[in-house]
Design an enzyme around this catalytic site. Structure first.
Site, mmCIF file in Angstrom:
data_model
loop_
_atom_site.group_PDB
_atom_site.id
_atom_site.type_symbol
_atom_site.label_atom_id
_atom_site.label_comp_id
_atom_site.label_asym_id
_atom_site.label_seq_id
_atom_site.Cartn_x
_atom_site.Cartn_y
_atom_site.Cartn_z
ATOM 1 N N LYS A 85 0.455 -1.389 -0.089
ATOM 2 C CA LYS A 85 -0.186 -0.373 -0.423
ATOM 3 C C LYS A 85 0.293 1.268 -0.174
ATOM 4 C CE LYS A 85 -1.205 -0.655 4.955
ATOM 5 N NZ LYS A 85 -1.023 -1.950 5.158
ATOM 6 N N ASN A 108 -1.367 6.978 6.389
ATOM 7 C CA ASN A 108 -0.640 6.245 7.586
ATOM 8 C C ASN A 108 0.694 5.444 6.984
ATOM 9 O OD1 ASN A 108 -0.497 3.505 9.610
ATOM 10 N ND2 ASN A 108 -0.098 2.701 7.686
ATOM 11 N N HIS A 154 -1.818 -8.915 11.799
ATOM 12 C CA HIS A 154 -2.373 -7.811 12.957
ATOM 13 C C HIS A 154 -3.195 -8.896 13.731
ATOM 14 C CE1 HIS A 154 -0.116 -4.307 11.827
ATOM 15 N NE2 HIS A 154 -1.317 -4.715 10.518
#
Length: 416
Positions: A85, A108, A154
């Site tokens: 990303k 981010n 995660h």
């Protein structure tokens, strides 16, 4: 409110906002229960206490991207995914700049989203968004949104892939168009059939899709039946980066960035620091810094993207695995690697999944890991530093980890 007793920048906050109360240390639930709205850092899990109970009481819990979405007026390209990303976000921003558009890139990556807001609106915002940020976002209405891929990551926070998938899928809410990865069905938007969507693939594309095609013994990036650019003309290397380029083309076309500008950018864009970054060649061995490979999917993509016809990679991996299943690396290690060097907190877990025929070396430091990798590599090989883990057991962040790798390799070159 800050749960740390002595958070950084306290002096600056009190000087710039003297009338704003600052509460440090243990959370004061009385203050929280009296709030109309709570704005949380993305690092805080709002599905756990006390935020879960506060939401049940009807208190709105939001994050920085929700605040941004309420103020921003220009079209937004919203990008998420387990891997790639940052590359795609930066690449799309560069494509827009080459086309003469005023564009602000962040989220981010780089500049926080709220710092992108100003007295005047750009032509376009390009935002990288994490699953944590998406959890607390309701009002974002992207001009185009994408989930590039979805790999186990995660899981220490989400517990399972279902919850992680659900958080990533939030990026498609209210989007005008969507772009998804045809080779990863978990990225397909769960939207109605009337929604406009475009797929990309590193296979042969269908009509209106972006993909790859062999033509006259060369590999081309194409849209449908139209060849766009030879893969050999791109500075980005590795099949995973061809997927990133195809995603960027699909996103840019969705907001009418001219194809000519996008293709020109692809010939100039060399990739990101710490993301399959070439560091040096010593005695015929290339050293690649992929410190941003913080999960299994990223490392798997780096291995497969840099692999030769014969095993040519010496992989350095290790750190904090975040509950990941490393077994997905077994086949790439068996097919493409000559040796595996492990270090860090979860080095034993990586050692446990290594194919029995593969040479495995255990190191107590990154410096020793690079030394052992150098001993295992020969001319024409690649030492790939792609940890498949987070960095916080031994380093401040993945940037610090990558800088240390680069320093170690460059020091070796100076003494060679």
């Amino acid at each position: 409110m800050d749960t740390r007793a002595n958070p950084p920048l306290v002096t600056q906050l009190r000087e710039s906002c003297p009338d704003v109360p600052l509460l440090c240390g243990e959370l004061d639930f009385g203050v929280l229960e009296g709030a109309a709205e709570i704005i949380v850092s993305p690092g805080l899990d709002t599905n756990q206490s006390p935020y879960k109970e506060l939401k049940q009481q009807g208190i709105n819990v939001i994050g920085d991207i929700e605040m941004f979405a309420r103020e921003a007026k220009a079209p937004v390209i919203a990008i998420t995914g387990s891997n790639g990303k940052s590359t795609v976000t930066t690449l799309v921003g560069d494509m827009a700049k080459d086309a003469g558009l005023t564009v602000k890139v962040g989220g981010n990556i780089g500049v926080p989203a709220l710092d992108l807001l100003g007295p005047s609106e750009p032509d376009l915002y390009v935002l990288e968004l994490s699953s944590f940020q998406l959890e607390t976002t309701e009002s974002l209405m992207p001009a185009v949104a994408t989930v590039l891929n979805l790999q186990a990551d995660h899981l220490d926070r989400y517990g399972n892939m279902v919850a992680y998938h659900s958080a990533k899928q939030r990026i498609y809410r209210n989007c005008q168009q969507s772009v998804w990865n045809k080779q990863d069905m978990l990225t397909q938007p769960l939207l109605g059939k009337e929604s406009k969507t475009v797929a990309f693939t590193t296979g042969e594309p269908d009509l209106k899709e972006f993909g790859l095609r062999e033509f006259d013994d060369e590999l081309w990036l194409c849209k449908g039946m139209t060849n766009l650019i030879r893969a050999s003309e791109l500075r980005l290397k590795g099949r995973h980066n061809l997927a990133n380029a195809l995603a960027a083309l699909a996103l840019g076309e969705a907001v009418n960035i001219p194809m000519e500008s996008m293709l020109k950018t692809l010939t100039q864009f060399g990739g990101l620091v710490h993301r399959c970054e070439w560091v040096s060649q010593l005695n015929g061995v290339d050293y690649i810094n992929d410190s941003k490979g913080t999960n299994v999917g990223a490392t798997k993509a780096a291995i497969e993207g840099l692999a030769g016809k014969e095993p040519n990679l010496v992989l350095i991996a290790g750190g904090v695995g975040k509950g990941a299943d490393f077994s997905e690396l077994q086949n790439p290690l068996r097919e493409h690697c000559k040796a595996l060097i492990v270090f860090g907190e979860d080095k034993q877990k990586l050692q446990d999944i290594a194919p029995t025929e593969l040479t495995v070396c255990v190191s107590e430091s990154l410096e020793d890991a690079v030394k052992q990798a150098t001993e295992q590599a020969g001319s024409g090989d690649i030492v790939l530093f792609s940890p498949a883990c987070a960095s916080f057991d031994m380093f401040r962040n993945f940037e610090h980890r990558g800088e240390e790798f680069r320093r170690i390799v460059n020091t070796m070159g100076e003494t060679a």
